[in-house]
Design a protein around this motif. Sequence first.
Motif, PDB file in Angstrom:
ATOM      1  N   GLU A 199     -60.178 -26.923 -36.479  1.00  0.00           N
ATOM      2  CA  GLU A 199     -59.860 -28.159 -35.757  1.00  0.00           C
ATOM      3  C   GLU A 199     -60.186 -28.050 -34.259  1.00  0.00           C
ATOM      4  O   GLU A 199     -60.818 -28.940 -33.692  1.00  0.00           O
ATOM      5  CB  GLU A 199     -58.388 -28.528 -35.951  1.00  0.00           C
ATOM      6  N   TRP A 200     -59.789 -26.938 -33.655  1.00  0.00           N
ATOM      7  CA  TRP A 200     -60.028 -26.788 -32.213  1.00  0.00           C
ATOM      8  C   TRP A 200     -61.519 -26.761 -31.906  1.00  0.00           C
ATOM      9  O   TRP A 200     -61.950 -27.193 -30.845  1.00  0.00           O
ATOM     10  CB  TRP A 200     -59.312 -25.555 -31.662  1.00  0.00           C
ATOM     11  N   VAL A 201     -62.308 -26.268 -32.865  1.00  0.00           N
ATOM     12  CA  VAL A 201     -63.763 -26.211 -32.665  1.00  0.00           C
ATOM     13  C   VAL A 201     -64.331 -27.635 -32.707  1.00  0.00           C
ATOM     14  O   VAL A 201     -65.137 -28.026 -31.849  1.00  0.00           O
ATOM     15  CB  VAL A 201     -64.423 -25.348 -33.768  1.00  0.00           C
ATOM     16  N   ARG A 202     -63.897 -28.405 -33.712  1.00  0.00           N
ATOM     17  CA  ARG A 202     -64.395 -29.781 -33.826  1.00  0.00           C
ATOM     18  C   ARG A 202     -63.938 -30.610 -32.626  1.00  0.00           C
ATOM     19  O   ARG A 202     -64.698 -31.418 -32.081  1.00  0.00           O
ATOM     20  CB  ARG A 202     -63.934 -30.403 -35.151  1.00  0.00           C
ATOM     21  N   ASP A 203     -62.697 -30.391 -32.190  1.00  0.00           N
ATOM     22  CA  ASP A 203     -62.188 -31.106 -31.009  1.00  0.00           C
ATOM     23  C   ASP A 203     -63.040 -30.788 -29.782  1.00  0.00           C
ATOM     24  O   ASP A 203     -63.371 -31.671 -28.989  1.00  0.00           O
ATOM     25  CB  ASP A 203     -60.737 -30.700 -30.705  1.00  0.00           C
ATOM     26  N   ALA A 204     -63.378 -29.513 -29.628  1.00  0.00           N
ATOM     27  CA  ALA A 204     -64.177 -29.100 -28.471  1.00  0.00           C
ATOM     28  C   ALA A 204     -65.546 -29.768 -28.500  1.00  0.00           C
ATOM     29  O   ALA A 204     -66.050 -30.231 -27.474  1.00  0.00           O
ATOM     30  CB  ALA A 204     -64.325 -27.576 -28.460  1.00  0.00           C
ATOM     31  N   ALA A 205     -66.141 -29.809 -29.686  1.00  0.00           N
ATOM     32  CA  ALA A 205     -67.472 -30.415 -29.805  1.00  0.00           C
ATOM     33  C   ALA A 205     -67.424 -31.897 -29.418  1.00  0.00           C
ATOM     34  O   ALA A 205     -68.308 -32.400 -28.717  1.00  0.00           O
ATOM     35  CB  ALA A 205     -68.005 -30.239 -31.225  1.00  0.00           C
ATOM     36  N   MET A 206     -66.350 -32.569 -29.831  1.00  0.00           N
ATOM     37  CA  MET A 206     -66.188 -33.994 -29.489  1.00  0.00           C
ATOM     38  C   MET A 206     -66.012 -34.158 -27.976  1.00  0.00           C
ATOM     39  O   MET A 206     -66.626 -35.025 -27.352  1.00  0.00           O
ATOM     40  CB  MET A 206     -64.963 -34.588 -30.191  1.00  0.00           C
ATOM     41  N   ALA A 207     -65.131 -33.315 -27.421  1.00  0.00           N
ATOM     42  CA  ALA A 207     -64.839 -33.413 -25.987  1.00  0.00           C
ATOM     43  C   ALA A 207     -66.090 -33.142 -25.172  1.00  0.00           C
ATOM     44  O   ALA A 207     -66.373 -33.829 -24.186  1.00  0.00           O
ATOM     45  CB  ALA A 207     -63.737 -32.407 -25.609  1.00  0.00           C
ATOM     46  N   TYR A 208     -66.863 -32.168 -25.606  1.00  0.00           N
ATOM     47  CA  TYR A 208     -68.082 -31.815 -24.882  1.00  0.00           C
ATOM     48  C   TYR A 208     -69.100 -32.960 -24.947  1.00  0.00           C
ATOM     49  O   TYR A 208     -69.725 -33.303 -23.935  1.00  0.00           O
ATOM     50  CB  TYR A 208     -68.684 -30.534 -25.471  1.00  0.00           C
ATOM     51  N   ALA A 209     -69.238 -33.540 -26.123  1.00  0.00           N
ATOM     52  CA  ALA A 209     -70.190 -34.649 -26.288  1.00  0.00           C
ATOM     53  C   ALA A 209     -69.802 -35.814 -25.378  1.00  0.00           C
ATOM     54  O   ALA A 209     -70.647 -36.456 -24.745  1.00  0.00           O
ATOM     55  CB  ALA A 209     -70.232 -35.082 -27.748  1.00  0.00           C
ATOM     56  N   GLU A 210     -68.505 -36.050 -25.314  1.00  0.00           N
ATOM     57  CA  GLU A 210     -67.976 -37.134 -24.475  1.00  0.00           C
ATOM     58  C   GLU A 210     -68.291 -36.862 -22.993  1.00  0.00           C
ATOM     59  O   GLU A 210     -68.762 -37.734 -22.265  1.00  0.00           O
ATOM     60  CB  GLU A 210     -66.450 -37.193 -24.697  1.00  0.00           C
ATOM     61  N   LYS A 211     -68.033 -35.625 -22.566  1.00  0.00           N
ATOM     62  CA  LYS A 211     -68.315 -35.250 -21.168  1.00  0.00           C
ATOM     63  C   LYS A 211     -69.793 -35.425 -20.851  1.00  0.00           C
ATOM     64  O   LYS A 211     -70.164 -35.906 -19.795  1.00  0.00           O
ATOM     65  CB  LYS A 211     -67.961 -33.771 -20.933  1.00  0.00           C
ATOM     66  N   LYS A 212     -70.612 -35.005 -21.793  1.00  0.00           N
ATOM     67  CA  LYS A 212     -72.055 -35.085 -21.591  1.00  0.00           C
ATOM     68  C   LYS A 212     -72.496 -36.554 -21.446  1.00  0.00           C
ATOM     69  O   LYS A 212     -73.315 -36.894 -20.603  1.00  0.00           O
ATOM     70  CB  LYS A 212     -72.772 -34.443 -22.782  1.00  0.00           C
ATOM     71  N   ARG A 213     -71.894 -37.398 -22.288  1.00  0.00           N
ATOM     72  CA  ARG A 213     -72.227 -38.826 -22.254  1.00  0.00           C
ATOM     73  C   ARG A 213     -71.837 -39.416 -20.898  1.00  0.00           C
ATOM     74  O   ARG A 213     -72.605 -40.130 -20.268  1.00  0.00           O
ATOM     75  CB  ARG A 213     -71.494 -39.554 -23.395  1.00  0.00           C
TER      76      ARG A 213
END
Lengths: 251, 318
Positions: free
Chosen positions: B296-310
């Motif tokens: 879960e923490w890995v998937r959350d991180a991937a989402m958060a990172y994608a959001e930051k990048k956007r």
Amino acid sequence: MKNKNLYNYILGIADNSLILGQRLGSLTGHGPSLETDIACTNISLDLFGQVRSYYQHAAKIAGDNRSEDDIAMLRKEREYVNVLLVEQPNTDFAYTMARQFLFDVYHLSFLQELQKSKDLTLSAIANKSIKEVSYHLRFSTDWIKRLGDGTAVSHQKMQEAIDGLWTYTDELFHQTEADKAMVAEGIGVDVTLLKEAYYEKVGAILEEATLEIPESKWFQKGGKKGIHTEHLGYLLAELQYMQRAYPNMEW
Amino acid sequence: MSEEQIKNLEAQFEARIARDEKIEPKDWMPEKYRKTHIRQMSQHAHSEIVGMLPEGNWITRAPSLRRKVALLAKVQDEAGHGLYLYSACETLGVSREELYEQLHSGKAKYSSIFNYPTISWADMGAVGWLVDGAAIINQVPLCNTSYGPYARAMIRVCKEESFHQRQGYEIMIKLANGTPEQKELAQDALNRWWWPSLMMLGPTDAESIHTEQSMKWKLKRKSNDDLRQQFIDQTVPQAELIGLTIPDADLKWNEERQSYDFGEINWDEFWQVVKGHGPMNKERMKARVGAWEEGEWVRDAAMAYAEKKRNRKEKLAI
């Protein structure tokens, strides 16, 4: 053995891929998402493909009727010469990716040099592997960034993994006797020349991932001389199980 | 929409299927069609994903590098099948997360065969030969099923499964022609996997609740009992060819039917395993749920990172 240095040199390359491939293979079916599961299995598959080419080459050089499997699975623990980095356990996904990244940066630059080897088999294996390892590096780099610059939790876990594994990076650039002999013959890669660019590249990506570059100057070594961490014995027990329990059979 | 209009649409829909036309995601479809397809396709996807576990169990212990590479590739194929079957489900408006939730809560089923343990290397042969063999018999007719995304996914799945089946049989050939010890491994694996493989083709027709509707929608083209007979008739000569014995004292060629007669299947065992009491049900779910929760923490991180990048990109754009 006529060409003991070349044989040992090949093992020095192949054992890294063998042990890392084995580590990744044990994660299959247990990844954090289907996509990462497929990717890690794929990297493991690439590494074992490379391993087969290297050991087949080593078996020819040894010329003592041993097969690729004998070399891969029937040595004693002290005879494996992989770096300590690749045998470190899959503590969590951050460790798995950090281990991968710290190895991939080295692996790619190593293969780029190995392409120039006078040993045409090694050069051909390097040439074929570069494409695969470029992908490995892209994958692990992406995860360093995602986890480093993701959430507070992922940042902390990734920092811990980098801190934990940093001590195993220096060994990548140590020269063995076989290394020196093979460099002299134009077959081997002078790994000492890869070090500076390695730490530059790693440092730049860690920085982009908002991670701290560890300051510790204490480095562990021994793998290249067959003195391993306690983790390797268990890994080998699984790797060798069938060959030990059912010796001298065809599968 | 009036009742009459709906009836009209339904009639047109059934007529299209009868004409062998494919139904595509954006086409109108009866709610029951949608639900039935989500159920069957997700069950299939779950089976692929849970099915990775019993075979993944032998990756680190494969007896040779060649076998290890083949096994890794096979389990990776299964993950791939899972991925595009989940994607096919998503075309019907259900997310992968929802489907996982159904698997983890026990609401959704997966193939019961994966609740048996793989306890020797020979099981990698038996699973490929028998389990993938039975799966192919189940799945080949689905290449012509009415729902387009499912039919197309099945064409690819079947090609790969047939490769897996040959690979499994090849493991068995090697063992059966090997040392007495290896032959014993092969026979023992056949003994343990034979009956569960027969059960894999589903309950007897008398007890199968979904068959009739599924036949109409081409989700099923032959009955469970017919498929089982086909599997037995195909597999018995393969066992004989390599000198292994099918563990069924009542197995006998029936000249009149031009088929094998076979012994009674232990349906109590089948239902016990379906209900969660098989040797590995708990472990399989624990592994799946564990991977999901720990990830879960890995998937959350991937989402958060994608959001930051956007966000960074948007800022740059301004």
